[in-house]
Design a protein around this motif. Structure first.
Motif, mmCIF file in Angstrom:
data_model
loop_
_atom_site.group_PDB
_atom_site.id
_atom_site.type_symbol
_atom_site.label_atom_id
_atom_site.label_comp_id
_atom_site.label_asym_id
_atom_site.label_seq_id
_atom_site.Cartn_x
_atom_site.Cartn_y
_atom_site.Cartn_z
ATOM 1 N N MET A 132 0.835 -1.203 0.000
ATOM 2 C CA MET A 132 0.000 0.000 0.000
ATOM 3 C C MET A 132 0.871 1.255 0.000
ATOM 4 S SD MET A 132 -2.786 1.697 -0.024
ATOM 5 C CE MET A 132 -4.324 0.897 0.464
ATOM 6 N N LEU A 133 1.948 1.241 0.791
ATOM 7 C CA LEU A 133 2.873 2.377 0.824
ATOM 8 C C LEU A 133 3.547 2.575 -0.529
ATOM 9 C CD1 LEU A 133 4.525 1.848 4.333
ATOM 10 C CD2 LEU A 133 2.799 3.540 3.710
ATOM 11 N N ILE A 134 3.846 1.473 -1.211
ATOM 12 C CA ILE A 134 4.450 1.560 -2.547
ATOM 13 C C ILE A 134 3.466 2.174 -3.538
ATOM 14 C CG2 ILE A 134 5.271 0.188 -4.512
ATOM 15 C CD1 ILE A 134 6.546 -1.731 -2.475
ATOM 16 N N VAL A 135 2.197 1.758 -3.463
ATOM 17 C CA VAL A 135 1.163 2.328 -4.341
ATOM 18 C C VAL A 135 1.017 3.831 -4.083
ATOM 19 C CG1 VAL A 135 -1.303 2.343 -4.897
ATOM 20 C CG2 VAL A 135 -0.109 0.165 -4.582
ATOM 21 N N ILE A 136 1.039 4.217 -2.808
ATOM 22 C CA ILE A 136 0.951 5.636 -2.459
ATOM 23 C C ILE A 136 2.150 6.401 -3.005
ATOM 24 C CG2 ILE A 136 0.986 7.288 -0.546
ATOM 25 C CD1 ILE A 136 -0.614 5.233 1.081
ATOM 26 N N ALA A 137 3.350 5.802 -2.873
ATOM 27 C CA ALA A 137 4.565 6.452 -3.372
ATOM 28 C C ALA A 137 4.508 6.624 -4.891
ATOM 29 C CB ALA A 137 5.795 5.627 -2.975
ATOM 30 N N ILE A 138 4.030 5.588 -5.594
ATOM 31 C CA ILE A 138 3.895 5.667 -7.059
ATOM 32 C C ILE A 138 2.907 6.772 -7.426
ATOM 33 C CG2 ILE A 138 3.050 4.456 -9.115
ATOM 34 C CD1 ILE A 138 4.116 1.859 -7.849
ATOM 35 N N THR A 139 1.810 6.839 -6.685
ATOM 36 C CA THR A 139 0.798 7.870 -6.944
ATOM 37 C C THR A 139 1.372 9.267 -6.741
ATOM 38 O OG1 THR A 139 -0.933 6.338 -6.211
ATOM 39 C CG2 THR A 139 -1.509 8.674 -6.328
ATOM 40 N N PHE A 141 4.448 10.125 -7.025
ATOM 41 C CA PHE A 141 5.423 10.376 -8.093
ATOM 42 C C PHE A 141 4.712 10.717 -9.406
ATOM 43 C CE2 PHE A 141 7.958 8.804 -11.689
ATOM 44 C CZ PHE A 141 9.116 9.559 -11.511
ATOM 45 N N VAL A 142 3.705 9.911 -9.754
ATOM 46 C CA VAL A 142 2.993 10.106 -11.019
ATOM 47 C C VAL A 142 2.190 11.401 -11.015
ATOM 48 C CG1 VAL A 142 1.177 9.163 -12.503
ATOM 49 C CG2 VAL A 142 2.889 7.633 -11.516
ATOM 50 N N GLN A 143 1.607 11.721 -9.866
ATOM 51 C CA GLN A 143 0.712 12.877 -9.775
ATOM 52 C C GLN A 143 1.304 14.015 -8.937
ATOM 53 O OE1 GLN A 143 -2.306 13.387 -11.357
ATOM 54 N NE2 GLN A 143 -1.602 11.612 -12.503
ATOM 55 N N PHE A 144 2.623 14.117 -8.922
ATOM 56 C CA PHE A 144 3.260 15.136 -8.081
ATOM 57 C C PHE A 144 2.799 16.545 -8.457
ATOM 58 C CE2 PHE A 144 6.605 18.269 -7.274
ATOM 59 C CZ PHE A 144 6.778 18.102 -5.909
ATOM 60 N N ASP A 145 2.792 16.847 -9.749
ATOM 61 C CA ASP A 145 2.393 18.192 -10.192
ATOM 62 C C ASP A 145 0.948 18.498 -9.800
ATOM 63 O OD1 ASP A 145 4.862 18.631 -11.276
ATOM 64 O OD2 ASP A 145 4.282 18.055 -13.325
ATOM 65 N N PHE A 146 0.072 17.508 -9.995
ATOM 66 C CA PHE A 146 -1.337 17.719 -9.661
ATOM 67 C C PHE A 146 -1.507 17.957 -8.161
ATOM 68 C CE2 PHE A 146 -5.316 15.939 -8.059
ATOM 69 C CZ PHE A 146 -6.239 16.684 -8.768
ATOM 70 N N LYS A 238 -15.309 9.047 -17.706
ATOM 71 C CA LYS A 238 -13.927 9.106 -18.175
ATOM 72 C C LYS A 238 -13.038 9.523 -17.013
ATOM 73 C CE LYS A 238 -15.295 8.313 -22.417
ATOM 74 N NZ LYS A 238 -15.030 7.005 -23.074
ATOM 75 N N VAL A 239 -12.159 8.628 -16.600
ATOM 76 C CA VAL A 239 -11.325 8.879 -15.423
ATOM 77 C C VAL A 239 -9.856 8.773 -15.803
ATOM 78 C CG1 VAL A 239 -10.830 8.172 -13.049
ATOM 79 C CG2 VAL A 239 -13.130 7.872 -13.970
ATOM 80 N N PRO A 240 -9.066 9.840 -15.616
ATOM 81 C CA PRO A 240 -7.635 9.769 -15.912
ATOM 82 C C PRO A 240 -6.919 8.821 -14.963
ATOM 83 C CG PRO A 240 -8.177 11.842 -14.833
ATOM 84 C CD PRO A 240 -9.477 11.176 -15.153
ATOM 85 N N PHE A 241 -5.733 8.335 -15.386
ATOM 86 C CA PHE A 241 -5.019 7.323 -14.610
ATOM 87 C C PHE A 241 -4.696 7.811 -13.198
ATOM 88 C CE2 PHE A 241 -0.971 5.155 -13.442
ATOM 89 C CZ PHE A 241 -1.507 3.883 -13.300
ATOM 90 N N GLY A 242 -4.348 9.086 -13.079
ATOM 91 C CA GLY A 242 -4.045 9.627 -11.752
ATOM 92 C C GLY A 242 -5.232 9.531 -10.823
ATOM 93 N N ALA A 243 -6.426 9.801 -11.353
ATOM 94 C CA ALA A 243 -7.644 9.707 -10.545
ATOM 95 C C ALA A 243 -7.932 8.259 -10.162
ATOM 96 C CB ALA A 243 -8.823 10.290 -11.314
#
Length: 316
Positions: A132-139, A141-146, A238-243
Protein backbone atom coordinates in the motif's frame (compact mmCIF):
# COMPACT_ATOMS: atom_id res chain seq x y z
CA UNK A 1 -16.83 0.34 31.16
CA UNK A 2 -15.90 -3.37 31.22
CA UNK A 3 -14.20 -5.38 28.48
CA UNK A 4 -17.42 -6.92 27.10
CA UNK A 5 -19.03 -3.48 26.77
CA UNK A 6 -15.98 -2.18 24.90
CA UNK A 7 -16.16 -5.14 22.50
CA UNK A 8 -19.86 -4.47 21.86
CA UNK A 9 -19.14 -0.80 21.16
CA UNK A 10 -16.36 -1.75 18.73
CA UNK A 11 -18.94 -3.75 16.78
CA UNK A 12 -21.92 -1.40 17.03
CA UNK A 13 -20.25 1.99 16.51
CA UNK A 14 -18.74 1.19 13.06
CA UNK A 15 -22.13 -0.16 11.95
CA UNK A 16 -23.89 3.00 13.15
CA UNK A 17 -21.28 5.14 11.40
CA UNK A 18 -21.68 3.08 8.23
CA UNK A 19 -25.46 3.41 8.35
CA UNK A 20 -25.19 7.18 8.76
CA UNK A 21 -22.76 7.43 5.84
CA UNK A 22 -25.08 5.36 3.63
CA UNK A 23 -27.93 7.76 4.46
CA UNK A 24 -25.69 10.79 3.93
CA UNK A 25 -24.47 9.57 0.55
CA UNK A 26 -27.87 8.51 -0.80
CA UNK A 27 -29.68 11.58 0.53
CA UNK A 28 -27.55 13.86 -1.64
CA UNK A 29 -28.02 11.84 -4.82
CA UNK A 30 -30.55 12.09 -7.61
CA UNK A 31 -32.31 8.73 -7.17
CA UNK A 32 -33.60 8.61 -10.75
CA UNK A 33 -30.13 9.23 -12.16
CA UNK A 34 -28.66 6.59 -9.85
CA UNK A 35 -31.23 4.01 -10.96
CA UNK A 36 -30.53 4.95 -14.58
CA UNK A 37 -26.78 4.38 -14.14
CA UNK A 38 -27.41 0.99 -12.50
CA UNK A 39 -29.79 -0.12 -15.29
CA UNK A 40 -27.51 1.05 -18.11
CA UNK A 41 -24.28 -0.26 -16.56
CA UNK A 42 -22.19 -2.63 -18.67
CA UNK A 43 -22.09 -5.67 -16.41
CA UNK A 44 -19.46 -7.33 -18.58
CA UNK A 45 -16.84 -4.94 -17.14
CA UNK A 46 -18.16 -5.52 -13.63
CA UNK A 47 -17.87 -9.29 -14.02
CA UNK A 48 -14.33 -8.89 -15.38
CA UNK A 49 -13.46 -6.78 -12.32
CA UNK A 50 -14.87 -9.45 -10.01
CA UNK A 51 -12.82 -12.08 -11.88
CA UNK A 52 -9.67 -10.11 -11.02
CA UNK A 53 -10.89 -9.95 -7.43
CA UNK A 54 -11.29 -13.74 -7.31
CA UNK A 55 -7.77 -14.16 -8.71
CA UNK A 56 -6.41 -11.94 -5.93
CA UNK A 57 -8.12 -14.11 -3.28
CA UNK A 58 -6.81 -17.32 -4.83
CA UNK A 59 -3.31 -15.86 -5.00
CA UNK A 60 -3.54 -14.80 -1.34
CA UNK A 61 -4.57 -18.31 -0.32
CA UNK A 62 -1.71 -19.83 -2.34
CA UNK A 63 0.83 -17.31 -0.99
CA UNK A 64 -0.02 -18.33 2.55
CA UNK A 65 1.69 -21.69 2.15
CA UNK A 66 5.09 -20.04 1.75
CA UNK A 67 4.82 -18.78 5.32
CA UNK A 68 3.45 -22.02 6.76
CA UNK A 69 5.78 -24.51 5.04
CA UNK A 70 8.95 -23.48 6.93
CA UNK A 71 7.11 -24.47 10.15
CA UNK A 72 6.36 -27.90 8.72
CA UNK A 73 2.74 -27.34 7.66
CA UNK A 74 1.38 -28.03 4.18
CA UNK A 75 -2.22 -26.80 4.19
CA UNK A 76 -4.77 -27.94 1.66
CA UNK A 77 -5.33 -25.23 -0.95
CA UNK A 78 -9.11 -25.60 -0.70
CA UNK A 79 -9.06 -25.00 3.05
CA UNK A 80 -6.70 -22.04 2.66
CA UNK A 81 -8.96 -20.48 0.03
CA UNK A 82 -12.13 -20.90 2.09
CA UNK A 83 -10.38 -19.56 5.19
CA UNK A 84 -9.37 -16.41 3.27
CA UNK A 85 -12.89 -15.84 1.89
CA UNK A 86 -14.48 -16.41 5.30
CA UNK A 87 -12.08 -13.87 6.80
CA UNK A 88 -13.31 -11.21 4.36
CA UNK A 89 -16.91 -12.06 5.21
CA UNK A 90 -16.31 -11.84 8.97
CA UNK A 91 -14.58 -8.48 8.53
CA UNK A 92 -17.81 -7.09 7.04
CA UNK A 93 -19.53 -7.70 10.38
CA UNK A 94 -16.68 -7.20 12.87
CA UNK A 95 -13.66 -5.17 11.71
CA UNK A 96 -10.32 -7.02 11.96
CA UNK A 97 -11.99 -10.16 13.36
CA UNK A 98 -11.46 -11.90 10.02
CA UNK A 99 -7.80 -12.57 10.75
CA UNK A 100 -8.80 -14.45 13.92
CA UNK A 101 -11.45 -16.50 12.09
CA UNK A 102 -8.96 -17.32 9.34
CA UNK A 103 -6.46 -18.71 11.83
CA UNK A 104 -9.21 -20.64 13.64
CA UNK A 105 -10.32 -22.33 10.40
CA UNK A 106 -6.80 -23.64 9.85
CA UNK A 107 -6.59 -24.75 13.49
CA UNK A 108 -9.80 -26.74 13.17
CA UNK A 109 -9.22 -28.27 9.73
CA UNK A 110 -5.43 -28.34 9.28
CA UNK A 111 -4.27 -28.75 12.93
CA UNK A 112 -2.15 -25.62 12.66
CA UNK A 113 -1.75 -24.04 16.13
CA UNK A 114 -3.69 -20.79 16.33
CA UNK A 115 -0.75 -18.63 17.41
CA UNK A 116 1.40 -19.87 14.51
CA UNK A 117 -1.32 -19.38 11.92
CA UNK A 118 -2.17 -15.95 13.29
CA UNK A 119 1.51 -14.99 13.29
CA UNK A 120 1.79 -15.72 9.57
CA UNK A 121 -1.32 -13.61 8.91
CA UNK A 122 0.30 -10.69 10.74
CA UNK A 123 3.40 -11.12 8.56
CA UNK A 124 1.13 -11.07 5.48
CA UNK A 125 -0.49 -7.84 6.67
CA UNK A 126 2.94 -6.27 7.00
CA UNK A 127 3.72 -7.20 3.39
CA UNK A 128 0.36 -5.76 2.30
CA UNK A 129 1.01 -2.56 4.25
CA UNK A 130 4.32 -2.24 2.44
CA UNK A 131 2.56 -2.67 -0.90
CA UNK A 132 0.00 0.00 0.00
CA UNK A 133 2.87 2.38 0.82
CA UNK A 134 4.45 1.56 -2.55
CA UNK A 135 1.16 2.33 -4.34
CA UNK A 136 0.95 5.64 -2.46
CA UNK A 137 4.57 6.45 -3.37
CA UNK A 138 3.90 5.67 -7.06
CA UNK A 139 0.80 7.87 -6.94
CA UNK A 140 2.75 10.75 -5.40
CA UNK A 141 5.42 10.38 -8.09
CA UNK A 142 2.99 10.11 -11.02
CA UNK A 143 0.71 12.88 -9.77
CA UNK A 144 3.26 15.14 -8.08
CA UNK A 145 2.39 18.19 -10.19
CA UNK A 146 -1.34 17.72 -9.66
CA UNK A 147 -1.00 17.23 -5.89
CA UNK A 148 1.41 20.17 -5.61
CA UNK A 149 -0.90 22.46 -7.60
CA UNK A 150 -3.91 21.29 -5.59
CA UNK A 151 -2.17 22.10 -2.32
CA UNK A 152 -0.79 25.46 -3.43
CA UNK A 153 -4.16 26.43 -4.91
CA UNK A 154 -6.05 25.76 -1.70
CA UNK A 155 -3.34 26.57 0.84
CA UNK A 156 -0.73 29.27 1.26
CA UNK A 157 2.68 27.86 0.08
CA UNK A 158 4.44 29.46 3.07
CA UNK A 159 2.03 27.73 5.44
CA UNK A 160 2.64 24.41 3.66
CA UNK A 161 6.41 24.79 4.07
CA UNK A 162 6.00 25.68 7.75
CA UNK A 163 3.65 22.72 8.24
CA UNK A 164 6.07 20.30 6.52
CA UNK A 165 8.98 21.64 8.56
CA UNK A 166 6.93 21.26 11.73
CA UNK A 167 5.98 17.69 10.80
CA UNK A 168 9.60 16.77 10.12
CA UNK A 169 10.80 18.27 13.42
CA UNK A 170 7.90 16.62 15.27
CA UNK A 171 8.68 13.28 13.62
CA UNK A 172 12.34 13.48 14.63
CA UNK A 173 11.45 14.35 18.24
CA UNK A 174 8.84 11.59 18.35
CA UNK A 175 11.28 9.06 16.85
CA UNK A 176 13.88 9.93 19.48
CA UNK A 177 11.29 9.55 22.23
CA UNK A 178 10.15 6.15 20.93
CA UNK A 179 13.73 4.85 20.65
CA UNK A 180 14.37 5.68 24.30
CA UNK A 181 10.97 4.48 25.58
CA UNK A 182 11.02 1.61 28.07
CA UNK A 183 7.33 1.57 29.01
CA UNK A 184 3.89 2.85 28.10
CA UNK A 185 2.65 3.74 24.64
CA UNK A 186 6.16 4.62 23.46
CA UNK A 187 7.32 1.05 24.08
CA UNK A 188 4.22 -0.34 22.31
CA UNK A 189 4.94 1.83 19.26
CA UNK A 190 8.60 0.79 19.28
CA UNK A 191 7.68 -2.90 19.48
CA UNK A 192 5.14 -2.46 16.66
CA UNK A 193 7.65 -0.72 14.38
CA UNK A 194 10.34 -3.29 15.20
CA UNK A 195 7.88 -6.07 14.44
CA UNK A 196 6.95 -4.39 11.17
CA UNK A 197 10.60 -4.16 10.14
CA UNK A 198 11.31 -7.72 11.26
CA UNK A 199 8.28 -9.05 9.41
CA UNK A 200 9.15 -7.18 6.21
CA UNK A 201 12.81 -8.24 6.22
CA UNK A 202 11.94 -11.86 7.07
CA UNK A 203 10.28 -12.13 3.67
CA UNK A 204 13.69 -11.84 2.02
CA UNK A 205 15.06 -14.62 4.22
CA UNK A 206 12.43 -17.26 3.45
CA UNK A 207 13.18 -20.12 1.08
CA UNK A 208 10.52 -19.17 -1.49
CA UNK A 209 10.90 -15.40 -1.12
CA UNK A 210 10.63 -14.64 -4.85
CA UNK A 211 7.42 -16.66 -5.17
CA UNK A 212 6.03 -14.86 -2.12
CA UNK A 213 7.03 -11.46 -3.54
CA UNK A 214 5.54 -12.34 -6.94
CA UNK A 215 2.17 -13.27 -5.40
CA UNK A 216 2.21 -10.16 -3.20
CA UNK A 217 2.72 -7.91 -6.24
CA UNK A 218 0.18 -9.95 -8.23
CA UNK A 219 -2.47 -9.54 -5.51
CA UNK A 220 -2.13 -5.77 -5.56
CA UNK A 221 -2.02 -5.57 -9.35
CA UNK A 222 -5.32 -7.48 -9.32
CA UNK A 223 -6.75 -5.05 -6.76
CA UNK A 224 -5.93 -2.08 -8.98
CA UNK A 225 -7.10 -3.95 -12.11
CA UNK A 226 -10.42 -4.81 -10.44
CA UNK A 227 -10.96 -1.13 -9.71
CA UNK A 228 -9.74 0.12 -13.09
CA UNK A 229 -11.66 -2.22 -15.42
CA UNK A 230 -14.95 -1.55 -13.62
CA UNK A 231 -14.85 2.15 -14.54
CA UNK A 232 -16.03 1.64 -18.17
CA UNK A 233 -19.17 -0.05 -16.80
CA UNK A 234 -20.58 3.45 -16.22
CA UNK A 235 -21.53 5.07 -19.51
CA UNK A 236 -19.70 8.35 -20.10
CA UNK A 237 -17.41 8.01 -17.09
CA UNK A 238 -13.93 9.11 -18.18
CA UNK A 239 -11.33 8.88 -15.42
CA UNK A 240 -7.63 9.77 -15.91
CA UNK A 241 -5.02 7.32 -14.61
CA UNK A 242 -4.04 9.63 -11.75
CA UNK A 243 -7.64 9.71 -10.54
CA UNK A 244 -7.76 5.90 -10.76
CA UNK A 245 -4.77 5.62 -8.39
CA UNK A 246 -6.04 8.24 -5.94
CA UNK A 247 -9.55 6.78 -6.05
CA UNK A 248 -8.16 3.31 -5.37
CA UNK A 249 -6.17 4.58 -2.35
CA UNK A 250 -9.18 6.52 -1.02
CA UNK A 251 -11.34 3.42 -1.36
CA UNK A 252 -8.72 1.30 0.40
CA UNK A 253 -8.61 3.63 3.40
CA UNK A 254 -12.40 3.73 3.56
CA UNK A 255 -12.52 -0.07 3.82
CA UNK A 256 -10.13 0.08 6.77
CA UNK A 257 -12.16 2.87 8.42
CA UNK A 258 -15.61 1.23 8.38
CA UNK A 259 -16.96 -2.31 8.02
CA UNK A 260 -15.92 -3.15 4.48
CA UNK A 261 -16.18 0.54 3.52
CA UNK A 262 -19.96 0.61 4.07
CA UNK A 263 -21.26 4.07 3.24
CA UNK A 264 -17.80 5.63 3.13
CA UNK A 265 -16.41 3.84 0.05
CA UNK A 266 -18.67 5.58 -2.53
CA UNK A 267 -18.09 8.96 -0.86
CA UNK A 268 -14.30 8.52 -0.80
CA UNK A 269 -14.02 7.31 -4.41
CA UNK A 270 -16.38 9.96 -5.78
CA UNK A 271 -14.50 12.65 -3.86
CA UNK A 272 -11.20 11.51 -5.37
CA UNK A 273 -12.61 11.50 -8.91
CA UNK A 274 -14.17 14.92 -8.49
CA UNK A 275 -10.75 16.40 -7.65
CA UNK A 276 -9.89 15.68 -11.29
CA UNK A 277 -13.02 17.35 -12.63
CA UNK A 278 -15.00 14.13 -13.10
CA UNK A 279 -18.77 14.67 -12.76
CA UNK A 280 -20.34 13.93 -9.39
CA UNK A 281 -23.28 11.72 -10.43
CA UNK A 282 -21.41 9.09 -12.46
CA UNK A 283 -18.59 9.11 -9.87
CA UNK A 284 -21.01 8.33 -7.05
CA UNK A 285 -22.77 5.72 -9.17
CA UNK A 286 -19.43 4.03 -9.85
CA UNK A 287 -18.57 4.08 -6.15
CA UNK A 288 -21.82 2.39 -5.21
CA UNK A 289 -21.66 -0.18 -8.02
CA UNK A 290 -18.03 -0.99 -7.22
CA UNK A 291 -18.71 -1.37 -3.49
CA UNK A 292 -21.88 -3.39 -4.04
CA UNK A 293 -20.16 -5.77 -6.48
CA UNK A 294 -17.24 -6.37 -4.10
CA UNK A 295 -19.52 -6.87 -1.10
CA UNK A 296 -21.86 -9.26 -2.92
CA UNK A 297 -18.86 -11.29 -4.08
CA UNK A 298 -17.62 -11.62 -0.49
CA UNK A 299 -21.08 -12.41 0.90
CA UNK A 300 -21.84 -15.06 -1.75
CA UNK A 301 -18.46 -16.78 -1.76
CA UNK A 302 -18.01 -16.36 2.00
CA UNK A 303 -21.42 -17.89 2.67
CA UNK A 304 -20.65 -20.80 0.35
CA UNK A 305 -17.29 -21.31 2.08
CA UNK A 306 -19.03 -21.52 5.48
CA UNK A 307 -21.38 -24.18 4.13
CA UNK A 308 -18.85 -26.15 2.09
CA UNK A 309 -15.95 -26.16 4.56
CA UNK A 310 -17.21 -29.05 6.77
CA UNK A 311 -18.56 -30.97 3.73
CA UNK A 312 -15.27 -30.58 1.87
CA UNK A 313 -13.22 -31.84 4.80
CA UNK A 314 -15.59 -34.71 5.49
CA UNK A 315 -15.18 -35.80 1.88
CA UNK A 316 -11.42 -35.67 2.26
Amino acid sequence: MNTSQKKILKIILPLILGGFLVWYSLSGMDKDKMIGYVKSANYGWIILGLFFGVLSHLSRAYRWKFLLQPMGYKPDFGNSTMAVIIAYLVNLAVPRAGEVSRALVMTNYEDIPFEKGFGTIVAERMADLLMMLIVIAITLFVQFDFIYNLLTKNFNPVKIIILLAGLIVGFLIFTRYVKKANSGIGLKIKNFVNGLIEGATSIFKMENKWAFIFHTVFIWVMYVAMFWVTIPSIEGLKVPFGAVLIGFIAGGFSIAATNGGIGLYPIAVAGAFMLFGVEKDPSEAFGWIMWTAQTLMIVVFGGLAFLLLPIYNKAK
